[in-house]
Design a protein around this motif. Structure first.
Motif, short mmCIF file in Angstrom:
data_model
loop_
_atom_site.label_atom_id
_atom_site.label_comp_id
_atom_site.label_asym_id
_atom_site.label_seq_id
_atom_site.Cartn_x
_atom_site.Cartn_y
_atom_site.Cartn_z
N MET A 221 9.20 5.55 -1.90
CA MET A 221 8.06 6.18 -1.24
C MET A 221 8.41 6.77 0.11
O MET A 221 7.61 7.47 0.71
N ARG A 222 9.59 6.42 0.60
CA ARG A 222 10.05 6.90 1.91
C ARG A 222 9.10 6.52 3.04
O ARG A 222 8.85 7.28 3.97
N LEU A 223 8.56 5.29 2.95
CA LEU A 223 7.69 4.75 3.98
C LEU A 223 8.38 3.56 4.61
O LEU A 223 9.35 3.02 4.08
N SER A 224 7.86 3.12 5.73
CA SER A 224 8.38 1.91 6.36
C SER A 224 7.83 0.70 5.64
O SER A 224 6.62 0.61 5.39
N ALA A 225 8.71 -0.21 5.32
CA ALA A 225 8.28 -1.45 4.66
C ALA A 225 7.63 -2.38 5.68
O ALA A 225 7.91 -2.31 6.88
N ASN A 226 6.78 -3.24 5.19
CA ASN A 226 6.16 -4.28 6.00
C ASN A 226 6.57 -5.60 5.36
O ASN A 226 5.93 -6.05 4.40
N ALA A 227 7.64 -6.19 5.86
CA ALA A 227 8.23 -7.36 5.23
C ALA A 227 7.24 -8.51 5.10
O ALA A 227 7.20 -9.19 4.07
N GLN A 228 6.43 -8.74 6.13
CA GLN A 228 5.47 -9.85 6.05
C GLN A 228 4.41 -9.58 5.00
O GLN A 228 4.03 -10.47 4.24
N HIS A 229 3.92 -8.36 4.94
CA HIS A 229 2.93 -8.00 3.93
C HIS A 229 3.52 -8.16 2.53
O HIS A 229 2.87 -8.71 1.63
N ASP A 230 4.75 -7.70 2.35
CA ASP A 230 5.41 -7.82 1.05
C ASP A 230 5.57 -9.28 0.65
O ASP A 230 5.37 -9.65 -0.50
N LEU A 231 5.90 -10.13 1.62
CA LEU A 231 6.03 -11.56 1.34
C LEU A 231 4.67 -12.17 1.00
O LEU A 231 4.55 -12.98 0.07
N ASP A 232 3.64 -11.76 1.71
CA ASP A 232 2.28 -12.24 1.41
C ASP A 232 1.87 -11.83 -0.01
O ASP A 232 1.29 -12.63 -0.75
N VAL A 233 2.17 -10.60 -0.38
CA VAL A 233 1.85 -10.11 -1.72
C VAL A 233 2.63 -10.90 -2.76
O VAL A 233 2.07 -11.30 -3.80
N ALA A 234 3.90 -11.15 -2.50
CA ALA A 234 4.72 -11.94 -3.43
C ALA A 234 4.14 -13.34 -3.62
O ALA A 234 4.12 -13.85 -4.74
N GLU A 235 3.67 -13.94 -2.55
CA GLU A 235 3.06 -15.27 -2.66
C GLU A 235 1.79 -15.21 -3.50
O GLU A 235 1.53 -16.11 -4.31
N ILE A 236 1.00 -14.16 -3.33
CA ILE A 236 -0.21 -13.99 -4.15
C ILE A 236 0.17 -13.83 -5.61
O ILE A 236 -0.46 -14.43 -6.50
N LEU A 237 1.18 -13.03 -5.88
CA LEU A 237 1.62 -12.84 -7.27
C LEU A 237 2.06 -14.15 -7.90
O LEU A 237 1.70 -14.45 -9.05
N ILE A 238 2.80 -14.96 -7.18
CA ILE A 238 3.24 -16.24 -7.72
C ILE A 238 2.06 -17.19 -7.90
O ILE A 238 2.00 -17.94 -8.88
N SER A 239 1.08 -17.11 -7.02
CA SER A 239 -0.13 -17.92 -7.18
C SER A 239 -0.87 -17.52 -8.45
O SER A 239 -1.38 -18.37 -9.18
N TRP A 240 -0.93 -16.21 -8.73
CA TRP A 240 -1.55 -15.74 -9.97
C TRP A 240 -0.78 -16.24 -11.18
O TRP A 240 -1.38 -16.65 -12.17
N LYS A 241 0.53 -16.18 -11.10
CA LYS A 241 1.35 -16.67 -12.23
C LYS A 241 1.04 -18.14 -12.49
O LYS A 241 0.83 -18.55 -13.63
N ASP A 242 0.99 -18.93 -11.42
CA ASP A 242 0.69 -20.34 -11.56
C ASP A 242 -0.70 -20.57 -12.16
O ASP A 242 -0.88 -21.41 -13.04
N ALA A 243 -1.67 -19.80 -11.70
CA ALA A 243 -3.05 -19.94 -12.19
C ALA A 243 -3.15 -19.56 -13.67
O ALA A 243 -3.81 -20.26 -14.45
N VAL A 244 -2.47 -18.50 -14.06
CA VAL A 244 -2.51 -18.09 -15.46
C VAL A 244 -1.80 -19.11 -16.33
O VAL A 244 -2.30 -19.48 -17.40
N ASN A 245 -0.66 -19.60 -15.88
CA ASN A 245 0.05 -20.63 -16.65
C ASN A 245 -0.79 -21.89 -16.80
O ASN A 245 -0.81 -22.50 -17.87
N GLU A 246 -1.49 -22.26 -15.75
CA GLU A 246 -2.36 -23.45 -15.79
C GLU A 246 -3.50 -23.23 -16.79
O GLU A 246 -3.86 -24.14 -17.55
N LYS A 247 -4.06 -22.04 -16.78
CA LYS A 247 -5.16 -21.72 -17.69
C LYS A 247 -4.73 -21.84 -19.15
O LYS A 247 -5.51 -22.28 -19.99
N PHE A 248 -3.49 -21.47 -19.45
CA PHE A 248 -3.02 -21.47 -20.82
C PHE A 248 -2.26 -22.74 -21.19
O PHE A 248 -1.75 -22.84 -22.30
N ALA A 249 -2.19 -23.68 -20.27
CA ALA A 249 -1.45 -24.93 -20.53
C ALA A 249 -2.19 -25.83 -21.49
O ALA A 249 -3.36 -25.81 -21.65
#
Length: 99
Positions: A71-99
């Motif tokens: 995209m040729r934009l400046s990255a926001n490392a903290q925002h990207d890390l926050d988003v990654a944490e949200i994604l992993i939380s979703w993965k955990d929630a979905v796995n729990e739902k289907f367990a």
């Protein structure tokens, strides 16, 4: 994606799509209905990272690389890390739902 996803994977794939569009959104198009598919090109890779058990830092690094290299934009490392944490939380929630 080309292959049929299990119900668990389909739910996770949809969650990743939502997070990328509404939360990550490095170009600021989350409020534009016509841009709903803007991040679909990155969706399979992010889903693959989650599916393979990548940690927050690996996912955040990929998001930052996309932002700067594609995209040729400046990255926001903290925002990207926050988003990654949200994604992993979703993965955990979905796995729990289907367990």
């Amino acid at each position: 994606m080309g292959t049929k996803l299990s119900p668990l994977d389909l739910e996770l794939y949809r969650a990743v799509d939502e997070v990328l569009h509404y939360i990550w959104d490095p170009i600021g198009v989350s409020g534009v209905p016509q841009a709903r598919d803007e991040y679909h090109g990155y969706l399979p890779h992010v889903f693959g990272l989650l599916h393979s058990g990548a940690n927050e830092q690996a996912i955040a690094t990929y998001l930052g690389e996309v932002t700067t290299n594609s995209m040729r934009l400046s990255a926001n490392a903290q925002h990207d890390l926050d988003v990654a944490e949200i994604l992993i939380s979703w993965k955990d929630a979905v796995n729990e739902k289907f367990a």
